[in-house]
Design a protein around this motif. Structure first.
Motif, PDB file in Angstrom:
ATOM      1  N   LYS A   1       1.029  -1.536   0.118  1.00 61.84           N
ATOM      2  CA  LYS A   1       0.143  -0.111   0.019  1.00 61.84           C
ATOM      3  C   LYS A   1       0.396   1.782  -0.176  1.00 61.84           C
ATOM      4  N   ASN A   2       2.053   0.795   0.992  1.00 66.91           N
ATOM      5  CA  ASN A   2       2.891   2.200   0.524  1.00 66.91           C
ATOM      6  C   ASN A   2       3.917   2.501   0.037  1.00 66.91           C
ATOM      7  N   LEU A   3       4.545   1.495  -0.537  1.00 64.43           N
ATOM      8  CA  LEU A   3       5.571   1.310  -1.682  1.00 64.43           C
ATOM      9  C   LEU A   3       5.496   0.945  -3.005  1.00 64.43           C
ATOM     10  N   TYR A   4       5.665   1.427  -4.101  1.00 68.30           N
ATOM     11  CA  TYR A   4       6.174   0.758  -4.785  1.00 68.30           C
ATOM     12  C   TYR A   4       7.200  -0.424  -5.048  1.00 68.30           C
ATOM     13  N   ARG A   5       6.359  -1.418  -4.653  1.00 62.56           N
ATOM     14  CA  ARG A   5       7.978  -2.422  -4.932  1.00 62.56           C
ATOM     15  C   ARG A   5       7.069  -3.435  -4.846  1.00 62.56           C
ATOM     16  N   GLY A   6       7.849  -4.816  -5.489  1.00 67.21           N
ATOM     17  CA  GLY A   6       6.919  -5.612  -5.009  1.00 67.21           C
ATOM     18  C   GLY A   6       8.250  -6.794  -4.452  1.00 67.21           C
ATOM     19  N   ILE A   7       7.028  -7.913  -4.227  1.00 73.38           N
ATOM     20  CA  ILE A   7       6.880  -8.747  -2.469  1.00 73.38           C
ATOM     21  C   ILE A   7       6.591  -9.977  -3.385  1.00 73.38           C
ATOM     22  N   THR A   8       8.116 -10.792  -2.721  1.00 72.11           N
ATOM     23  CA  THR A   8       7.837 -12.675  -3.203  1.00 72.11           C
ATOM     24  C   THR A   8       7.586 -12.919  -1.630  1.00 72.11           C
TER      25      THR A   8
ATOM     26  N   TYR B 295      14.788 -24.164  15.315  1.00 73.01           N
ATOM     27  CA  TYR B 295      14.537 -24.360  16.546  1.00 73.01           C
ATOM     28  C   TYR B 295      13.387 -24.542  17.118  1.00 73.01           C
ATOM     29  N   SER B 296      11.922 -23.592  17.062  1.00 67.31           N
ATOM     30  CA  SER B 296      11.133 -23.699  17.318  1.00 67.31           C
ATOM     31  C   SER B 296      10.012 -24.538  16.953  1.00 67.31           C
ATOM     32  N   GLY B 297      10.511 -24.249  14.953  1.00 64.95           N
ATOM     33  CA  GLY B 297       9.270 -25.556  14.716  1.00 64.95           C
ATOM     34  C   GLY B 297       8.806 -24.880  14.646  1.00 64.95           C
ATOM     35  N   GLU B 298       8.249 -23.296  14.254  1.00 64.32           N
ATOM     36  CA  GLU B 298       7.026 -22.746  14.476  1.00 64.32           C
ATOM     37  C   GLU B 298       7.024 -21.978  12.841  1.00 64.32           C
ATOM     38  N   SER B 299       5.626 -21.753  11.895  1.00 68.72           N
ATOM     39  CA  SER B 299       5.630 -21.426  10.836  1.00 68.72           C
ATOM     40  C   SER B 299       5.625 -19.937  10.656  1.00 68.72           C
ATOM     41  N   ARG B 300       6.436 -19.852  10.071  1.00 67.88           N
ATOM     42  CA  ARG B 300       6.399 -18.019   9.873  1.00 67.88           C
ATOM     43  C   ARG B 300       6.741 -17.750   8.379  1.00 67.88           C
ATOM     44  N   SER B 301       6.269 -16.803   7.690  1.00 67.84           N
ATOM     45  CA  SER B 301       6.241 -15.802   6.695  1.00 67.84           C
ATOM     46  C   SER B 301       7.150 -15.181   6.380  1.00 67.84           C
ATOM     47  N   MET B 302       8.171 -16.000   5.046  1.00 67.19           N
ATOM     48  CA  MET B 302       9.605 -14.461   4.633  1.00 67.19           C
ATOM     49  C   MET B 302       9.018 -13.773   3.354  1.00 67.19           C
ATOM     50  N   LEU B 303       9.046 -12.421   3.442  1.00 65.72           N
ATOM     51  CA  LEU B 303       8.708 -11.858   2.138  1.00 65.72           C
ATOM     52  C   LEU B 303      10.793 -11.723   1.799  1.00 65.72           C
ATOM     53  N   MET B 304      10.740 -11.067   0.689  1.00 72.67           N
ATOM     54  CA  MET B 304      11.507 -10.702   0.247  1.00 72.67           C
ATOM     55  C   MET B 304      11.161  -9.951  -0.973  1.00 72.67           C
ATOM     56  N   THR B 305      12.154  -8.161  -0.848  1.00 72.51           N
ATOM     57  CA  THR B 305      12.124  -7.556  -1.575  1.00 72.51           C
ATOM     58  C   THR B 305      13.060  -6.226  -1.385  1.00 72.51           C
ATOM     59  N   VAL B 306      13.596  -5.955  -2.913  1.00 71.67           N
ATOM     60  CA  VAL B 306      13.982  -5.128  -3.079  1.00 71.67           C
ATOM     61  C   VAL B 306      13.592  -3.194  -3.076  1.00 71.67           C
ATOM     62  N   ILE B 307      14.430  -2.574  -2.451  1.00 73.27           N
ATOM     63  CA  ILE B 307      14.568  -1.361  -2.728  1.00 73.27           C
ATOM     64  C   ILE B 307      15.452  -0.232  -2.642  1.00 73.27           C
ATOM     65  N   THR B 308      15.271   0.778  -3.199  1.00 67.67           N
ATOM     66  CA  THR B 308      16.420   1.870  -2.775  1.00 67.67           C
ATOM     67  C   THR B 308      16.824   2.141  -1.190  1.00 67.67           C
ATOM     68  N   ARG B 309      17.871   2.627  -1.784  1.00 66.25           N
ATOM     69  CA  ARG B 309      18.302   2.845  -0.417  1.00 66.25           C
ATOM     70  C   ARG B 309      17.225   3.828   0.531  1.00 66.25           C
ATOM     71  N   TYR B 310      16.989   5.610  -0.129  1.00 67.66           N
ATOM     72  CA  TYR B 310      16.474   6.284   0.831  1.00 67.66           C
ATOM     73  C   TYR B 310      14.864   5.386   1.039  1.00 67.66           C
ATOM     74  N   GLN B 311      14.220   4.451   1.028  1.00 66.51           N
ATOM     75  CA  GLN B 311      13.132   3.746   1.213  1.00 66.51           C
ATOM     76  C   GLN B 311      13.533   3.091   2.400  1.00 66.51           C
ATOM     77  N   LEU B 312      14.961   2.776   2.947  1.00 71.70           N
ATOM     78  CA  LEU B 312      15.064   2.282   3.707  1.00 71.70           C
ATOM     79  C   LEU B 312      14.566   2.194   4.935  1.00 71.70           C
ATOM     80  N   ASN B 313      14.970   3.529   5.353  1.00 76.11           N
ATOM     81  CA  ASN B 313      14.166   4.339   6.761  1.00 76.11           C
ATOM     82  C   ASN B 313      12.711   3.981   6.710  1.00 76.11           C
TER      83      ASN B 313
END
Length: 268
Positions: A205-212, A220-238
């Motif tokens: 909603k807030n970024l013009y970037r695709g996400i996988t 260790y815990s065996g708990e399920s999680r989601s992993m989001l992978m995306t590429v951004i530009t440096r000035y979007q990091l904050n």
């Protein structure tokens, strides 16, 4: 904090223009440089011209770029235009070379603060970002080509001494910006979170970037999680770090610098 950085950056740029560059007919980079040029050869104030030149690009940016990014950019352009109108034009130095250097350094410091606040100074940055989304041109090359137009215009309208001084100012600005904040470095984020759907929705909603999104499981815990992978530009990091903290303060985030991106990074 971001708003204070943007205001401080705009004030530094306004001081650089009105105290060092404009009195010696030295231009800056981007649309601000064109605003200075038109302000010198016409009775209109540079701040008014800067706002008018950026206005159509800001309207286009609202429709095409990230909402928070363009909101901060609008604040940056408006505040710079106001400060350029308020700050008087005073020649602090009679030496053009010194003025171009100090003006360029102050401009770079102001622009660097603006980038650190997850915004841009508008103008050519917006043009380059919009063009890069339609063609696979590097942003740096596009910005350099557009700034070359400003330098050549300074040579024909004023003098080639002014053009060379403009080149010095632009070079100094670029070096200081790179020192404070390298704006076009690309970063890859791998985010492991228990709130994958919520975080993904907020980022889209807030970024013009695709996400996988990938399914992950803690060894260790065996708990399920989601992993989001995306590429951004440096000035979007904050901005992205703030979004992650708001949704899941306990998310694990791996941030790495990206050498090259192929595919649909700049396309819709």
């Amino acid at each position: 904090m971001h708003i204070l950085l943007i205001l401080a950056g705009a004030m530094l740029v306004a001081i650089a223009y009105n105290f060092f560059l404009i009195p010696h007919e030295i231009l800056s980079s981007g649309l601000s440089g064109i605003a200075i040029m038109l302000g010198i050869i016409s009775p209109l104030n540079t701040g008014v011209l800067n706002f008018l030149l950026n206005l159509p690009l800001l309207v286009l940016g609202v429709m095409k770029l990230g909402k928070k990014f363009i909101a901060y950019t609008i604040l940056s352009v408006v505040s710079l235009s106001i400060f350029l109108y308020i700050v008087p034009v005073i020649q602090l130095s009679t030496e053009p070379i010194l003025s171009s250097l100090f003006g360029g350094v102050l401009t770079g410091a102001g622009v660097g603060l603006t980038f650190r606040a997850s915004a841009s100074s508008g103008g050519f940055d917006i043009i380059a970002m919009l063009l890069a989304r339609k063609r696979d041109f590097p942003l740096g090359t596009l910005l350099s080509m557009m700034n070359a137009v400003v330098i050549v215009a300074a040579g024909f309208l004023f003098s080639w001494d002014a053009a060379l001084s403009t080149l010095i100012a632009i070079y100094a600005t670029g070096k200081v910006v790179d020192t404070i904040h390298t704006k076009h470095i690309k970063l890859t984020l791998n985010i492991v979170t228990s709130k994958g759907d919520e975080l993904c929705e907020k980022m889209l909603k807030n970024l013009y970037r695709g996400i996988t999104v990938m399914d992950a499981k803690g060894a260790y815990s065996g708990e399920s999680r989601s992993m989001l992978m995306t590429v951004i530009t440096r000035y979007q990091l904050n901005e992205v770090k703030q979004m992650i903290h708001e949704v899941d303060p306990h998310a694990f985030v791996n941030i790495t610098q990206t050498v090259e991106v192929m595919g649909l990074f700049h396309r819709e």
